[in-house]
Write a protein that holds these residues in place. Structure first.
Motif, PDB file in Angstrom:
ATOM      1  N   VAL A  86     -11.525   4.697 -27.365  1.00 28.32           N
ATOM      2  CA  VAL A  86     -10.106   5.027 -27.520  1.00 28.32           C
ATOM      3  C   VAL A  86      -9.463   5.019 -26.137  1.00 28.32           C
ATOM      4  N   ASN A  87      -8.565   4.074 -25.919  1.00 29.60           N
ATOM      5  CA  ASN A  87      -7.870   3.949 -24.641  1.00 29.60           C
ATOM      6  C   ASN A  87      -6.516   4.645 -24.765  1.00 29.60           C
ATOM      7  N   LEU A  88      -6.422   5.839 -24.213  1.00 35.23           N
ATOM      8  CA  LEU A  88      -5.167   6.596 -24.287  1.00 35.23           C
ATOM      9  C   LEU A  88      -4.249   6.166 -23.148  1.00 35.23           C
ATOM     10  N   ALA A  89      -2.991   5.848 -23.482  1.00 30.63           N
ATOM     11  CA  ALA A  89      -2.033   5.293 -22.511  1.00 30.63           C
ATOM     12  C   ALA A  89      -2.538   3.938 -22.020  1.00 30.63           C
ATOM     13  N   ALA A  90      -2.818   3.070 -22.970  1.00 29.19           N
ATOM     14  CA  ALA A  90      -3.457   1.772 -22.692  1.00 29.19           C
ATOM     15  C   ALA A  90      -2.571   0.823 -21.900  1.00 29.19           C
ATOM     16  N   ILE A 108      -9.497   1.247 -29.933  1.00 30.31           N
ATOM     17  CA  ILE A 108      -8.166   1.746 -30.310  1.00 30.31           C
ATOM     18  C   ILE A 108      -7.322   1.896 -29.055  1.00 30.31           C
ATOM     19  N   GLU A 109      -6.134   1.326 -29.076  1.00 34.51           N
ATOM     20  CA  GLU A 109      -5.205   1.508 -27.954  1.00 34.51           C
ATOM     21  C   GLU A 109      -4.063   2.411 -28.390  1.00 34.51           C
ATOM     22  N   VAL A 110      -3.783   3.420 -27.574  1.00 36.81           N
ATOM     23  CA  VAL A 110      -2.690   4.346 -27.879  1.00 36.81           C
ATOM     24  C   VAL A 110      -1.676   4.273 -26.736  1.00 36.81           C
ATOM     25  N   ASP A 111      -0.419   4.170 -27.083  1.00 41.82           N
ATOM     26  CA  ASP A 111       0.646   4.238 -26.069  1.00 41.82           C
ATOM     27  C   ASP A 111       1.982   4.390 -26.793  1.00 41.82           C
TER      28      ASP A 111
END
Ligand SMILES: C[S@@+](CC[C@H](N)C(=O)[O-])C[C@H]1O[C@@H](n2cnc3c(N)ncnc32)[C@H](O)[C@@H]1O
Length: 284
Positions: A86-90, A108-111
């Protein structure tokens, strides 16, 4: 009279800057990684932002080595059986396209919505090497993120979180609560983050001038405790790597910085000494 739009319009424009440095690294003969999509993602706006930040431009090594160290940690964790990343602030990160990752891995990319839509448009015809999903989420929205973390936590057995170039934009209280939220799902087992000492934070605040509201710097997090900051939040630092030493090893430093890199490193409290670390945290 019309007011000129600021060069950095919002926090997501910092992702363009990161893409510029990855694009420049890509064309070096001694590149530490290659990111063939970075140039398109950075665009001319990214280059304009980079030009407006001479301090950042002089210290390109810090951006590049940070990415290199994250790559190393991610590869190691994937070899050790992580089944979701999980890449937070991708931002404009393209690891699912450029790294050699297991095809069965879920990424998973989150931004924020704006930057993810921009990225999706540019990458529409590209194929990631593993399963890739994007989640539009404001990570400062505590209840929304808890819901997302709980859902993701139920979908895999061994999850690696990473936050690259992100937590510096939160204040210490926000980082503490985020760390506790990330510690909550049992399957969230590792977290890779980069962090600055109070001394480096001050230097960046003075020189990077990323100010998004009423003259307040958006750069905020540089705790006295160093990586130990995360221990009361449920995370133990298990490996801390210093970009400065790594950059010296790859001969990426100016003469002055090279001298600084010869000083012995500690990964604890740094006081006013500029220090950054890329840290692997695990649940105790
Ligand atoms: C310096 S960029 C780093 C991007 C990427 N991790 C990289 O290394 O290239 C910071 C990122 O944090 C994201 N960001 C900042 N505040 C956020 C928030 N409240 N919720 C979600 N993303 C956020 C921005 O949109 C931007 O993509």
């Amino acid at each position: 009279m019309t007011q000129a739009e600021p060069l950095i319009r919002n926090i997501s424009d910092t992702a363009l800057l990161a893409a510029v440095y990855r694009a420049r690294e890509t064309v070096r003969h001694d590149a530490l990684f290659r990111d063939p999509l970075a140039r398109r993602l950075a665009g001319t706006r990214g280059e304009q932002i980079a030009k407006s930040m001479p301090f950042s431009d002089r210290n390109t090594w810090a951006w590049v080595v940070r990415t290199y160290l994250f790559d190393q940690f991610i590869e190691e964790q994937c070899r050790q059986g992580v089944d979701m990343v999980v890449n937070l602030a991708a931002g404009l990160d393209t690891r699912p396209y450029r790294m050699s990752l297991p095809a069965t891995l879920r990424w998973i990319e989150v931004d924020l919505p704006g930057i993810l839509s921009y990225k999706e448009e540019i990458l529409a015809d590209e194929k990631p090497v593993c399963t890739l999903e994007r989640v539009r989420l404001d990570l400062s929205d505590v209840s929304a993120r808890r819901e997302v973390f709980a859902q993701l936590g139920n979908r895999a057995a061994k999850i690696l979180i990473f936050t690259e170039g992100f937590i510096i934009y939160f204040n210490a209280d926000q980082v503490r609560v985020l760390a506790e939220d990330l510690a909550a799902p049992a399957t969230f087992q590792r977290w890779i983050l980069d962090m600055a000492s109070p001394g480096l934070l001050k230097l960046l605040q003075k020189n990077m001038n990323i100010s998004l509201s009423e003259g307040v710097s958006s750069l905020q997090f540089g705790p006295e405790e160093g990586p130990e900051f995360f221990v009361p939040c449920g995370w133990q630092p298990v490996d801390v790597r210093t970009p400065l030493k790594t950059a010296a090893r790859f001969k990426r430093l100016s003469f002055g910085m090279r001298l600084l890199s010869l000083l012995p490193v500690s990964n604890g409290r740094q006081g006013s000494r500029p220090w950054s670390g890329v840290c692997l945290l695990a649940k105790p």
